[in-house]
Design an enzyme around this catalytic site. Structure first.
Site: not given
Ligand code: SAM
Length: 442
Positions: A264, A266, A270, A387
Site C-alpha cells: 500500500c 502511495a 516508506k 497510522c
C-alpha cells in the site's frame, strides 16, 4: 507582475467553501488544492484553524442560529467567523492557540458580511451573518457559559470519537485529545543514499535554518517553512516524514538483493525509505493509480527510480494479477486506516470519519493482510503498519492475525505508539502509529 493580496473577505469565503466541502465528506487537502493559488495560503490557515476548533464553532452556532441556513457555505462562514470573532475578543493573548488568526472585531464582522456579497447565491445572507456576529459580540460570556459542559466544544472532536478514546485509553484520553489539537513540527528524513545528515544540517545552517537531529536519519526544523524553499529539495536530499513513520523501514532488516513488496505504497514515503536503506528489488503496489503517480515523482526526485523498482497500480487483494509466484522476503503492509493517529497534521479527519468506519477499515485491513500473507516467503517478514490509535486497527488486528495464521510468529516491534508533542527529550514528537512484525516460520 505585482501580486495583489486577497482581502480578508475573499479568504473567509474561500475557507468557508473548503470547510463546507469537508462537511460534505471531502478531505481538506483535496478541496484546498482546488482553491485558486492566490487564496490558498490564507484559506488554508483559516480552515486548518477552524477544523481544530470546529466542535466549539458548531456549539456556538447552534445557540445563535435557530434554523440552519440552506447554504452550507453560509453555515461554514458563520462557524468560522464566530471562532475568529472569539479570538478577536480575547484580551489575554496567552489563552489563544499559537496559530490563531487575530483581527479586530470590527474588521472581522465587516469582512464576514462582505464575504456574502462576493457570491450571488449568498447575497441574501448578509443580514443573518451580521446579526449572528453582533449578537455573539454582545452575549459572548453567556454563550461560553452555556457550552462549558459540552464535550464536543471542549475537546473539538465528535462525541463518538471521544467515547472511543475514553474506552481504549481510560487514563490518557484527555491528553490524546489535547495533543490532537496541537501543531506538529516539520520533520524530515535525510536520504542517506545520496547524502548524509551532517551535510544537510550544514546546508540548512548556512541558509540560517535551525534543524535538530533525531532518530537514525531525522531532522526537525525549529520553524515550519515552505518545503520547496529548503536547500536540497530538488536534489532529493530529504523527504518530509513524521518521526513515527520513520520507524517502519528499519524494522524489516533489509539487505541488498532482497525481494520486497510495499503493498500500500502511495505516496511513497516508506517506499523511498526502504530504497534508501538497501539496494533491494522492490515492487510498490497501490490500488489508486493517481496516488501511485506520486510514488513515481517522489522516487524520481530522490534519485531512487532505479532498475529493480516496479510500480503496479492494482489491489493487494488481487495477487493473481500482480504476483509472479516468487515469494517476497519482506512485505510492508501500511494498510488503509481511519488515520486517527495523524489528526495533528490533518485536523479535518475527525470530522470526516463516521463511527462505522473503524469496523469497515478493520475488515478491509484483515482481507489485505490475509492476501499478503500468501506471498511471504518461508523465513520472510510481514510488517503491519497503521497510522491509527483505535485498537481495532492495531493490537486487536495483530492478535486476530496470529489466531488465523499458525505459521505466523510475532517479532519485537513498537506496537501501539501514541501521538506525542515534542519536548526536551524528544525533539520531534510523533504522530500515532501501530507496528506489528510477523515472520513466517520456515
Ligand atoms: C496509509 S496509505 C500508505 C502510505 C504510504 N505507505 C507511505 O508511507 O507514504 C494507504 C494506501 O493504501 C492504498 N490502498 C487502499 N486499498 C488498497 C488495496 N486494496 N490494495 C493496495 N493499496 C490499497 C491507498 O490508496 C493508500 O495509498
Amino acid at each position: 507582475m505585482n501580486q495583489v493580496s486577497p482581502t480578508l473577505s475573499q479568504s473567509l469565503l474561500a475557507a468557508a467553501r473548503a470547510i463546507a466541502a469537508v462537511e460534505n465528506g471531502q478531505s481538506l487537502t483535496e478541496t484546498l488544492s482546488e482553491t485558486p493559488a492566490d487564496l490558498r495560503p490564507s484559506a488554508q490557515a483559516l480552515a486548518f484553524y477552524a477544523m481544530r476548533h470546529w466542535g466549539e464553532a458548531i456549539a456556538i452556532r447552534r445557540l445563535l442560529v435557530q434554523r440552519e441556513p440552506s447554504s452550507p457555505v453560509v453555515g461554514a462562514l458563520i462557524g468560522l467567523s464566530l471562532l475568529l470573532l472569539d479570538v478577536a475578543m480575547q484580551e489575554d493573548r496567552n489563552k489563544l492557540d499559537s496559530m490563531a488568526p487575530v483581527y479586530t472585531p470590527h474588521a472581522l464582522v465587516d469582512q464576514s458580511v462582505q464575504a456574502t456579497q462576493l457570491q450571488r447565491a449568498l447575497i441574501n445572507y448578509k443580514g443573518l451573518v451580521n446579526a449572528v456576529l453582533r449578537r455573539f459580540q454582545r452575549e459572548c460570556a453567556q454563550i461560553h457559559a452555556a457550552i462549558a459542559n459540552d464535550p464536543e466544544a471542549r475537546w473539538n472532536h465528535p462525541m463518538w470519537w471521544i467515547r472511543a478514546l475514553q474506552k481504549a485509553y481510560p487514563d490518557q484520553w484527555q491528553q490524546l485529545l489535547q495533543t490532537a489539537n496541537l501543531h506538529p513540527p516539520l520533520t524530515l528524513r535525510v536520504n542517506v543514499s545520496v547524502t548524509s545528515r551532517e551535510m544537510v544540517q550544514d546546508a540548512f545552517n548556512q541558509a540560517g535554518i535551525l534543524a535538530t537531529p533525531f532518530g537514525d536519519a531525522g531532522l526537525v526544523l525549529q520553524e515550519p517553512r515552505p518545503i520547496t524553499s529548503l536547500p536540497g529539495y530538488d536534489q532529493g536530499w530529504w523527504s518530509v516524514q513524521d518521526a513515527g513513520a520513520q520507524l517502519a523501514a528499519p524494522l524489516l532488516g533489509l539487505k541488498p538483493g532482497m525481494r520486497v513488496l510495499d503493498a500500500c505504497a502511495a505516496p511513497g514515503g516508506k517506499t523511498a525509505h526502504m530504497l534508501e536503506l538497501a539496494d533491494v528489488e522492490l515492487t510498490a503496489l497501490d490500488v489508486d493509480s493517481k496516488r501511485l503517480e506520486r510514488v513515481q515523482s517522489n522516487l524520481e526526485r530522490l534519485k531512487l527510480m532505479r532498475s529493480g523498482v516496479r510500480l503496479v497500480a492494482e489491489s493487494a487483494l488481487r495477487s493473481h494479477l500482480w504476483w509472479d509466484g516468487v515469494a517476497f522476503d519482506a512485505v510492508l503492509a501500511d494498510v488503509p486506516c481511519t488515520a486517527s493517529g495523524i489528526v495533528r497534521r490533518h485536523p479535518d479527519i475527525r470530522w470526516l470519519r463516521r463511527p462505522q468506519d473503524i469496523a469497515q477499515t478493520a475488515k478491509l485491513q484483515r482481507s489485505i493482510l490475509d492476501s499478503l500473507w500468501s506471498v511471504v516467503a518461508p523465513g520472510g517478514k510481514l510488517l503491519l503498519v497503521t497510522c491509527s490509535i483505535f485498537p481495532e486497527e492495531g493490537e486487536m488486528q495483530a492478535q486476530a492475525f496470529l489466531q488465523r495464521h499458525a505459521q505466523a510468529q510475532r517479532l519485537p516491534a513498537p506496537g501501539q505508539l501514541l501521538p506525542m508533542q515534542a519536548d526536551d527529550t524528544n525533539p520531534a514528537g510523533r504522530d500515532g502509529f501501530f507496528y506489528a512484525l510477523f515472520v513466517r516460520r520456515p
